[in-house]
Design a protein around this motif. Structure first.
Motif, PDB file in Angstrom:
ATOM      1  N   ALA A 322      95.123  10.294  62.747  1.00  0.00           N
ATOM      2  CA  ALA A 322      95.919   9.101  62.986  1.00  0.00           C
ATOM      3  C   ALA A 322      95.550   8.015  61.987  1.00  0.00           C
ATOM      4  N   ILE A 323      96.559   7.263  61.581  1.00  0.00           N
ATOM      5  CA  ILE A 323      96.375   6.042  60.806  1.00  0.00           C
ATOM      6  C   ILE A 323      96.647   4.868  61.743  1.00  0.00           C
ATOM      7  N   ASP A 324      95.663   3.986  61.906  1.00  0.00           N
ATOM      8  CA  ASP A 324      95.778   2.825  62.788  1.00  0.00           C
ATOM      9  C   ASP A 324      95.847   1.554  61.960  1.00  0.00           C
ATOM     10  N   TYR A 325      96.832   0.693  62.280  1.00  0.00           N
ATOM     11  CA  TYR A 325      96.917  -0.614  61.629  1.00  0.00           C
ATOM     12  C   TYR A 325      96.968  -1.702  62.698  1.00  0.00           C
ATOM     13  N   THR A 326      96.168  -2.749  62.519  1.00  0.00           N
ATOM     14  CA  THR A 326      96.128  -3.873  63.447  1.00  0.00           C
ATOM     15  C   THR A 326      96.300  -5.174  62.678  1.00  0.00           C
ATOM     16  N   TYR A 327      97.189  -6.038  63.182  1.00  0.00           N
ATOM     17  CA  TYR A 327      97.299  -7.391  62.639  1.00  0.00           C
ATOM     18  C   TYR A 327      96.540  -8.321  63.587  1.00  0.00           C
ATOM     19  N   ALA A 328      95.362  -8.774  63.157  1.00  0.00           N
ATOM     20  CA  ALA A 328      94.427  -9.484  64.032  1.00  0.00           C
ATOM     21  C   ALA A 328      94.248 -10.916  63.537  1.00  0.00           C
ATOM     22  N   ASP A 329      95.173 -11.813  63.923  1.00  0.00           N
ATOM     23  CA  ASP A 329      95.030 -13.190  63.465  1.00  0.00           C
ATOM     24  C   ASP A 329      93.939 -13.946  64.223  1.00  0.00           C
ATOM     25  N   TYR A 330      93.325 -13.305  65.247  1.00  0.00           N
ATOM     26  CA  TYR A 330      92.170 -13.928  65.891  1.00  0.00           C
ATOM     27  C   TYR A 330      90.984 -14.026  64.936  1.00  0.00           C
ATOM     28  N   VAL A 331      91.068 -13.369  63.781  1.00  0.00           N
ATOM     29  CA  VAL A 331      89.981 -13.418  62.810  1.00  0.00           C
ATOM     30  C   VAL A 331      89.708 -14.845  62.353  1.00  0.00           C
ATOM     31  N   TYR A 332      90.733 -15.707  62.383  1.00  0.00           N
ATOM     32  CA  TYR A 332      90.521 -17.090  61.958  1.00  0.00           C
ATOM     33  C   TYR A 332      89.675 -17.860  62.967  1.00  0.00           C
ATOM     34  N   SER A 333      89.704 -17.451  64.224  1.00  0.00           N
ATOM     35  CA  SER A 333      88.786 -18.036  65.203  1.00  0.00           C
ATOM     36  C   SER A 333      87.355 -17.584  64.930  1.00  0.00           C
ATOM     37  N   GLN A 379      87.518  -6.872  57.800  1.00  0.00           N
ATOM     38  CA  GLN A 379      86.740  -8.045  57.429  1.00  0.00           C
ATOM     39  C   GLN A 379      86.943  -9.102  58.504  1.00  0.00           C
ATOM     40  N   THR A 380      86.046  -9.115  59.496  1.00  0.00           N
ATOM     41  CA  THR A 380      86.199 -10.008  60.649  1.00  0.00           C
ATOM     42  C   THR A 380      84.962 -10.878  60.868  1.00  0.00           C
ATOM     43  N   GLY A 381      84.237 -11.194  59.792  1.00  0.00           N
ATOM     44  CA  GLY A 381      83.138 -12.118  59.910  1.00  0.00           C
ATOM     45  C   GLY A 381      81.803 -11.480  60.228  1.00  0.00           C
ATOM     46  N   PHE A 382      80.854 -12.319  60.613  1.00  0.00           N
ATOM     47  CA  PHE A 382      79.462 -11.889  60.775  1.00  0.00           C
ATOM     48  C   PHE A 382      79.301 -10.835  61.858  1.00  0.00           C
ATOM     49  N   LEU A 383      79.810 -11.101  63.072  1.00  0.00           N
ATOM     50  CA  LEU A 383      79.613 -10.142  64.159  1.00  0.00           C
ATOM     51  C   LEU A 383      80.383  -8.859  63.913  1.00  0.00           C
ATOM     52  N   GLY A 384      81.546  -8.955  63.277  1.00  0.00           N
ATOM     53  CA  GLY A 384      82.283  -7.750  62.948  1.00  0.00           C
ATOM     54  C   GLY A 384      81.522  -6.860  61.989  1.00  0.00           C
ATOM     55  N   ARG A 385      80.750  -7.483  61.108  1.00  0.00           N
ATOM     56  CA  ARG A 385      79.974  -6.728  60.125  1.00  0.00           C
ATOM     57  C   ARG A 385      78.684  -6.187  60.718  1.00  0.00           C
ATOM     58  N   THR A 386      78.019  -6.989  61.549  1.00  0.00           N
ATOM     59  CA  THR A 386      76.688  -6.606  62.021  1.00  0.00           C
ATOM     60  C   THR A 386      76.709  -5.878  63.367  1.00  0.00           C
ATOM     61  N   GLU A 387      77.643  -6.231  64.257  1.00  0.00           N
ATOM     62  CA  GLU A 387      77.669  -5.653  65.595  1.00  0.00           C
ATOM     63  C   GLU A 387      78.647  -4.485  65.721  1.00  0.00           C
ATOM     64  N   ASP A 388      79.823  -4.612  65.122  1.00  0.00           N
ATOM     65  CA  ASP A 388      80.847  -3.573  65.289  1.00  0.00           C
ATOM     66  C   ASP A 388      80.560  -2.341  64.451  1.00  0.00           C
ATOM     67  N   GLY A 389      80.162  -2.530  63.199  1.00  0.00           N
ATOM     68  CA  GLY A 389      79.934  -1.389  62.312  1.00  0.00           C
ATOM     69  C   GLY A 389      81.221  -0.836  61.743  1.00  0.00           C
TER      70      GLY A 389
END
Length: 434
Positions: A322-333, A379-389
């Motif tokens: 599967a190819i998954d695409y998400t438009y996540a404008d919550y990234v600005y928060s 690319q969703t910021g610090f927690l996206g990089r360090t916690e989500d993986g």
């Protein structure tokens, strides 16, 4: 499409769990990607299903697992007990339903659970107060699947999914250290293993080991979740009894043409198909809770889509990618909260792209879909990089509409990271193209 009214949370969780409760009562019969219309027999009156009901009372003594260093710091006792009342239905050997035969006659079940967490003490350090969980309730549906049947013995796997209720969730003023359960409603999951011994034609006893999980799918913070593990004892009564032991496991090929006894269940046509899914997702942000540590955590909505080439190689199984695409404008928060915490070198993009392996297990109109994948772009910021993986997992339940030959379906999906941390919950609408 950023913050959603937080009061939408309760109704959303109830919608997510509706299909789960329906699962236990799925006795109607149609399924799958079927042969072309001119090769499918006209539907007839449903055949009589041969089976028996049973009722069980269950006691479970469990250990509350301190998940992560923070949970370990606030928990000061770990013993819990849970009690259940569960109804079950299992097809007999005389039932020639191809799904029952292909899955070796699984046991469908529905139940009510009460968990006593009154002995769990939670507080930070030497604070003079204590927070509490108190009690947890769950209404669930599920399945038991025998792996071994030997005369009076049955060994197998026990799976349940449902909706949980906590009367004492996190409250910044009165229950501040209960960061395990952040909302009154949550998702309940049980994974267990059991050994059943038939004492008589009507009475059985069951010993099991169960892992239970309560979480709100990151729809509200805090959400460390309740995870327990421990032994269970069941006393079960079979209505009508059994004059002889269960037949042993004897897998049969379910991919035969229409059965005269079940003309409404058509032959499954093996081969490729493409599944296209649109999703509306919801989540709250951990970094928002870390900054404000308050009752109010905004619920953010976003849209996602998935295209999955699949191959149906069995009445019950299909696999693919599967190819998954998400438009996540919550990234600005995320960006705004990172800046409040002094993090100025992170990257942000509302576009998230992933590639995953998928498998789907079918039972009549229902299917369980699971997947594991890797982010190609995120690319969703610090927690996206360090916690989500970089890796993610999906699990969800679908219901396909019979009048569309099971091509149009609805469902829900939970997306997670590190096989343990819920990222979001999603409502699905999809179609299977031949």
């Amino acid at each position: 499409m950023r913050s959603i009214n937080r009061y939408f949370l309760h109704g959303t969780l109830a919608m997510l769990m509706l299909l789960t409760v329906m699962q236990s009562f799925a006795n109607d019969v149609d399924s799958g990607l079927v042969a072309d219309a001119d090769t499918v027999a006209d539907a007839a009156s449903p055949a009589q299903h041969h089976g028996h009901w049973s009722l069980g009372a269950i006691a479970n003594m469990s250990y509350l697992i301190p998940k992560g260093p923070y949970a370990g710091a606030i928990l000061h006792s770990y013993g819990t007990s849970m009690y259940e009342l569960r109804a079950k239905w299992q097809a007999d050997a005389a039932d020639n339903d191809p799904y029952e035969k292909g899955l070796n006659r699984p046991t469908l079940q529905a139940g009510l659970l009460y968990g006593d967490f009154s002995h769990i003490h939670m507080h930070k350090g030497t604070t003079p107060y204590e927070s509490r969980i108190g009690s947890l309730w769950a209404l669930y549906g599920g399945v038991q699947y025998d792996v071994v049947r030997r005369q009076r013995w049955n060994l197998g796997v026990d799976l349940q999914n449902g909706v949980g209720y906590c009367p004492h969730p996190f409250d910044a003023h009165t229950n501040i250290d209960n960061e395990l359960i952040g909302a009154p409603l949550s998702i309940f999951v049980n994974i267990g293993f059991y050994a059943r011994y038939r004492l008589s034609p009507t009475w059985s006893t069951v010993l099991g080991v169960d892992f239970k999980h309560f979480s709100n799918g990151s729809l509200k913070r805090p959400n460390l979740g309740v995870n327990t593990i421990g032994p269970s004892l069941t006393v079960q009564y079979d209505f009508g009894g059994k004059s002889k032991p269960d037949n042993p496991i004897n897998p049969e090929n379910p991919d035969y043409p229409e059965n005269p006894e079940y003309p409404e269940i058509p032959e499954i046509k093996k081969g490729p198909f493409v599944e296209v899914t649109a999703a509306f997702g919801m989540k709250s942000l951990l970094d928002h809770f870390n900054v404000y540590h308050a009752n109010h955590c905004p619920l953010y909505g976003f849209f996602a889509t998935m295209v999955a080439p699949m191959y149906r190689y069995h009445r019950m199984h299909a696999s693919g990618v599967a190819i998954d695409y998400t438009y996540a404008d919550y990234v600005y928060s995320h960006r705004d909260l990172d800046q409040k915490l002094g993090r100025h070198d992170e990257r942000y993009s509302p576009h998230i792209l992933g590639l995953s392996l998928r498998h789907e297990l079918y039972y009549h109109h229902f299917s369980l879909a699971v997947g594991a994948g890797v982010y190609l772009h995120k690319q969703t910021g610090f927690l996206g990089r360090t916690e989500d993986g970089r890796f993610f997992q999906n699990i969800g339940l679908r219901y396909a509409f019979p009048f569309t030959r099971d091509r149009l379906f609805v469902g829900y999906n939970i997306k997670a990271h590190r096989f343990a941390k819920a990222d979001c919950a999603q409502l699905l609408l999809g179609y299977r193209f031949k």
